[in-house]
Motif scaffolding. Structure first.
Motif, PDB file in Angstrom:
ATOM      1  N   THR A 284      22.851  78.604  42.054  1.00 15.59           N
ATOM      2  CA  THR A 284      22.992  80.049  42.265  1.00 15.59           C
ATOM      3  C   THR A 284      21.793  80.614  43.014  1.00 15.59           C
ATOM      4  O   THR A 284      21.933  81.533  43.825  1.00 15.59           O
ATOM      5  N   GLU A 285      20.608  80.077  42.750  1.00 15.90           N
ATOM      6  CA  GLU A 285      19.402  80.561  43.432  1.00 15.90           C
ATOM      7  C   GLU A 285      19.508  80.351  44.939  1.00 15.90           C
ATOM      8  O   GLU A 285      19.249  81.262  45.732  1.00 15.90           O
TER       9      GLU A 285
ATOM     10  N   LYS B  26      19.886  83.109  48.116  1.00 15.74           N
ATOM     11  CA  LYS B  26      18.952  83.111  49.248  1.00 15.74           C
ATOM     12  C   LYS B  26      19.685  82.919  50.577  1.00 15.74           C
ATOM     13  O   LYS B  26      19.339  83.559  51.582  1.00 15.74           O
ATOM     14  N   ALA B  27      20.686  82.058  50.596  1.00 12.76           N
ATOM     15  CA  ALA B  27      21.446  81.846  51.829  1.00 12.76           C
ATOM     16  C   ALA B  27      22.208  83.103  52.216  1.00 12.76           C
ATOM     17  O   ALA B  27      22.281  83.460  53.397  1.00 12.76           O
ATOM     18  N   LYS B  28      22.760  83.784  51.226  1.00 12.03           N
ATOM     19  CA  LYS B  28      23.471  85.035  51.499  1.00 12.03           C
ATOM     20  C   LYS B  28      22.509  86.085  52.048  1.00 12.03           C
ATOM     21  O   LYS B  28      22.821  86.785  53.017  1.00 12.03           O
ATOM     22  N   ALA B  29      21.328  86.161  51.454  1.00  9.03           N
ATOM     23  CA  ALA B  29      20.329  87.126  51.908  1.00  9.03           C
ATOM     24  C   ALA B  29      19.837  86.813  53.314  1.00  9.03           C
ATOM     25  O   ALA B  29      19.436  87.725  54.060  1.00  9.03           O
ATOM     26  N   ALA B  30      19.863  85.529  53.699  1.00  7.79           N
ATOM     27  CA  ALA B  30      19.417  85.124  55.041  1.00  7.79           C
ATOM     28  C   ALA B  30      20.469  85.389  56.113  1.00  7.79           C
ATOM     29  O   ALA B  30      20.209  85.150  57.288  1.00  7.79           O
ATOM     30  N   GLY B  31      21.642  85.866  55.692  1.00  8.12           N
ATOM     31  CA  GLY B  31      22.647  86.251  56.676  1.00  8.12           C
ATOM     32  C   GLY B  31      23.822  85.321  56.830  1.00  8.12           C
ATOM     33  O   GLY B  31      24.626  85.471  57.757  1.00  8.12           O
TER      34      GLY B  31
ATOM     35  N   GLU C  41      31.714  71.104  39.962  1.00 10.93           N
ATOM     36  CA  GLU C  41      31.184  71.804  38.798  1.00 10.93           C
ATOM     37  C   GLU C  41      30.308  72.990  39.191  1.00 10.93           C
ATOM     38  O   GLU C  41      30.152  73.938  38.413  1.00 10.93           O
ATOM     39  N   ALA C  42      29.716  72.954  40.378  1.00 12.37           N
ATOM     40  CA  ALA C  42      28.848  74.050  40.835  1.00 12.37           C
ATOM     41  C   ALA C  42      29.641  75.234  41.371  1.00 12.37           C
ATOM     42  O   ALA C  42      29.097  76.341  41.495  1.00 12.37           O
ATOM     43  N   LEU C  43      30.913  75.010  41.674  1.00 11.25           N
ATOM     44  CA  LEU C  43      31.716  76.048  42.335  1.00 11.25           C
ATOM     45  C   LEU C  43      31.739  77.368  41.569  1.00 11.25           C
ATOM     46  O   LEU C  43      31.505  78.435  42.149  1.00 11.25           O
ATOM     47  N   SER C  44      32.044  77.304  40.300  1.00  9.75           N
ATOM     48  CA  SER C  44      32.232  78.535  39.522  1.00  9.75           C
ATOM     49  C   SER C  44      30.972  79.381  39.488  1.00  9.75           C
ATOM     50  O   SER C  44      31.031  80.609  39.667  1.00  9.75           O
ATOM     51  N   GLU C  45      29.816  78.744  39.261  1.00  8.13           N
ATOM     52  CA  GLU C  45      28.564  79.488  39.195  1.00  8.13           C
ATOM     53  C   GLU C  45      28.206  80.099  40.546  1.00  8.13           C
ATOM     54  O   GLU C  45      27.745  81.241  40.622  1.00  8.13           O
ATOM     55  N   VAL C  46      28.413  79.318  41.619  1.00 10.37           N
ATOM     56  CA  VAL C  46      28.115  79.835  42.960  1.00 10.37           C
ATOM     57  C   VAL C  46      29.042  80.993  43.288  1.00 10.37           C
ATOM     58  O   VAL C  46      28.616  82.013  43.842  1.00 10.37           O
ATOM     59  N   ARG C  47      30.323  80.860  42.944  1.00 13.02           N
ATOM     60  CA  ARG C  47      31.268  81.946  43.197  1.00 13.02           C
ATOM     61  C   ARG C  47      30.868  83.205  42.440  1.00 13.02           C
ATOM     62  O   ARG C  47      30.896  84.317  42.991  1.00 13.02           O
ATOM     63  N   ALA C  48      30.483  83.058  41.187  1.00 14.80           N
ATOM     64  CA  ALA C  48      30.066  84.221  40.404  1.00 14.80           C
ATOM     65  C   ALA C  48      28.830  84.889  41.000  1.00 14.80           C
ATOM     66  O   ALA C  48      28.689  86.113  40.950  1.00 14.80           O
ATOM     67  N   GLU C  49      27.943  84.085  41.596  1.00 17.15           N
ATOM     68  CA  GLU C  49      26.712  84.618  42.170  1.00 17.15           C
ATOM     69  C   GLU C  49      26.968  85.431  43.438  1.00 17.15           C
ATOM     70  O   GLU C  49      26.402  86.518  43.611  1.00 17.15           O
TER      71      GLU C  49
END
Length: 406
Positions: A283-284, A288-293, A315-323
């Motif tokens: 999620t971190e 950061k990637a979203k903030a970088a554009g 397994e990482a999908l759900s947490e990344v999606r929520a973020e």
């Protein structure tokens, strides 16, 4: 047995069942048609491809724990059927990165592809064009940006870029991709150094490959691969160089562990099309990637080929999606080997899926035709699974249609 009433066979009925086919001269078509799934294509590929080339695709980093766990996780996911749901047809089309795709999956970027089969990226891009799905070309591809653009002029083409310490070379690659009609940039960020791929080390795999007595003997059992290797142009990272002689120099200069999010922001300013950051697992990093554009993310552990024991992409999908929220597009790769895997990933929060090994197994099994067969098999599996789950479109696939088992 004594209660059976016997009679002579009905000759006319027996003859109607006898539908013997004449042998076909097109052996490639015959063996590909006999493949019932991607695993069958893998079996064909292993038989027809030298060990070093096959293991380069099939293997992963370290003890291959991440790659093994990815398959175990997919095996543990239950797809929930919905009965009497009235779904006579399932629409497999979707939209990703601002444009349509006929199927909810595309072809992932792969390096050194012509080592697996001489048709390489040309075969892959043409098969993708026929299927109406995106094809991703790697920075370390063995056909150039311009060659792929010419081979599949009507297809959707994405370009994968490594964050490279030589900014001028990166800039030129990005500009060439834009000029050639590539509409989406995948910036791979999980390779500050190359992963330790032990199968390659044990096979003596080097880039460029060296012809030793062992490799020559191994290839001799695969005459088609050997003939293609000898009678086509030399392997090279075609977008970077015209020769294979400087491949070690290119590889050593490609990766740079000092790169950071400022370098990503620089690429964002440079590239005017859609930009996805590939290699996000936390999620971190997603934030950061979203903030970088970034316009989107590719949740990926590089098929387990970089950091062994890394998190599993599914397994990482759900947490990344929520973020990042529902608006940001997420693509998933790593471990996909069936249409059921694709459906599971879409249910778990992905908007789209990329296939890497599955595509290369098809390529090794039969060039462009093999890639088309892999796409065909996966598409049919997606369709059947969606119909059994009562999903009329990709938008109907969500978390309510899967159950995760530990």
């Amino acid at each position: 047995m004594g209660n059976l009433k016997r009679q002579l066979p009905d000759v006319a009925e027996l003859l109607s069942l006898m539908k013997f086919k004449l042998p076909s001269a097109n052996r490639r078509a015959v063996r590909l048609a006999a493949a019932a799934d991607v695993w069958d294509l893998r079996t064909i590929a292993k038989r027809r491809t030298p060990t070093a080339a096959f293991d380069y695709v099939d293997g992963a980093a370290g003890r291959e724990i991440t790659a093994t766990r990815a398959r175990q996780v997919f095996h543990s996911v239950e797809l929930l059927p919905r009965i009497l749901h009235g779904t006579a047809h399932s629409d497999l089309s979707t939209t990703i990165a601002g444009a349509p795709s006929a199927l909810p999956f595309g072809i992932a970027p792969t390096g050194f592809t012509r080592f697996m089969h001489s048709e390489g990226e040309i075969g892959g891009s043409r098969a993708a064009q026929k299927a109406g799905i995106p094809f991703s070309l790697s920075t370390m591809g063995t056909r150039s940006i311009e060659e792929v653009a010419a081979a599949a002029p009507e297809g959707r083409k994405w370009f994968q870029l490594y964050l490279w310490k030589d900014r001028e070379k990166s800039k030129k690659l990005v500009e060439r991709a834009a000029a050639a009609g590539f509409d989406t940039l995948l910036v791979t960020v999980d390779t500050p150094v190359a992963g330790q791929r032990l199968r390659d080390a044990r096979n003596g795999m080097k880039i460029p490959p060296e012809l030793t007595l062992k490799t020559v003997l191994d290839a001799s059992y695969r005459p088609e691969w050997w003939y293609n290797f000898l009678t086509t142009d030399s392997l090279k990272f075609a977008s970077l160089s015209d020769t294979s002689a400087d491949l070690p120099t290119i590889i050593n200069s490609m990766f740079d562990s000092s790169l950071d999010f400022e370098d990503l922001r620089w690429i964002r300013e440079l590239w005017k099309g859609k930009l996805f950051v590939k290699g996000v697992l936390t999620t971190e990093d997603a934030a950061k990637a979203k903030a970088a554009g970034a316009d989107g993310l590719v949740v990926s552990n590089h098929g387990g080929r970089q950091l062994d024991r890394a998190p599993i992409a599914f397994e990482a999908l759900s947490e990344v999606r929520a973020e990042v929220g529902p608006e940001m597009e997420i693509i998933m790769d790593s471990g996909i080997m069936s249409g059921a895997d694709i459906v599971a990933a879409l249910c778990a929060g992905a908007d789209f899926v990329l296939i890497g090994r599955a595509y290369l197994y098809g390529l090794m099994a039969g060039g462009e035709e093999g890639v088309s067969r892999a796409i065909e098999l996966l598409a049919k599996e997606v369709e059947v699974n969606m119909q059994l789950m009562g999903a009329a479109s990709i938008k109907d696939l969500d978390e309510s249609l899967i159950r995760r088992r530990s």
